[in-house]
Design a protein around this motif. Structure first.
Motif, mmCIF file in Angstrom:
data_model
loop_
_atom_site.group_PDB
_atom_site.id
_atom_site.type_symbol
_atom_site.label_atom_id
_atom_site.label_comp_id
_atom_site.label_asym_id
_atom_site.label_seq_id
_atom_site.Cartn_x
_atom_site.Cartn_y
_atom_site.Cartn_z
ATOM 1 N N ASN A 26 0.968 -0.916 -0.579
ATOM 2 C CA ASN A 26 0.661 0.330 -0.323
ATOM 3 C C ASN A 26 0.578 1.186 -0.376
ATOM 4 O OD1 ASN A 26 0.698 0.247 2.359
ATOM 5 N ND2 ASN A 26 -0.798 0.901 3.624
ATOM 6 N N LYS A 27 2.231 1.074 -0.518
ATOM 7 C CA LYS A 27 3.311 2.028 -0.409
ATOM 8 C C LYS A 27 3.856 2.427 -1.384
ATOM 9 C CE LYS A 27 3.400 2.742 4.745
ATOM 10 N NZ LYS A 27 4.879 2.655 5.453
ATOM 11 N N CYS A 51 3.165 8.029 -1.930
ATOM 12 C CA CYS A 51 1.538 7.465 -1.824
ATOM 13 C C CYS A 51 1.279 6.543 -0.887
ATOM 14 C CB CYS A 51 1.483 7.851 -2.671
ATOM 15 S SG CYS A 51 -0.236 6.736 -3.342
ATOM 16 N N GLN A 52 0.491 6.628 0.454
ATOM 17 C CA GLN A 52 0.285 5.713 0.742
ATOM 18 C C GLN A 52 -0.763 5.198 0.745
ATOM 19 O OE1 GLN A 52 1.339 5.460 5.023
ATOM 20 N NE2 GLN A 52 0.205 4.319 5.742
ATOM 21 N N ASP A 56 -5.331 -1.901 2.930
ATOM 22 C CA ASP A 56 -3.932 -3.382 2.227
ATOM 23 C C ASP A 56 -4.374 -3.368 0.839
ATOM 24 O OD1 ASP A 56 -1.226 -4.182 2.591
ATOM 25 O OD2 ASP A 56 -1.766 -6.090 3.404
#
Length: 59
Positions: A26-27, A51-52, A56
């Protein structure tokens, strides 16, 4: 199924020809690219954005 993301923090300007690297599920990190200039010509930049995603979800 498509989702509509919620953006918080600084958002990057319209950017083309950038590089993006996944860090985790997720990053990701986005580097460089070109942004539109006031005169209509693209300006090459070397900015870095992280970006996160909150969930998930795999990028």
């Amino acid at each position: 199924q498509w989702i509509i993301p919620t953006i918080s923090g600084q958002c990057c300007p319209p950017t083309s020809v950038f590089a993006i690297q996944k860090i985790t599920n997720n990053k990701a990190v986005m580097f460089g690219g070109a942004v539109p200039g006031d005169d209509g010509h693209d300006i090459v930049v070397n900015t870095v954005y992280a970006c996160q995603l909150e969930s998930d979800t795999t990028i």
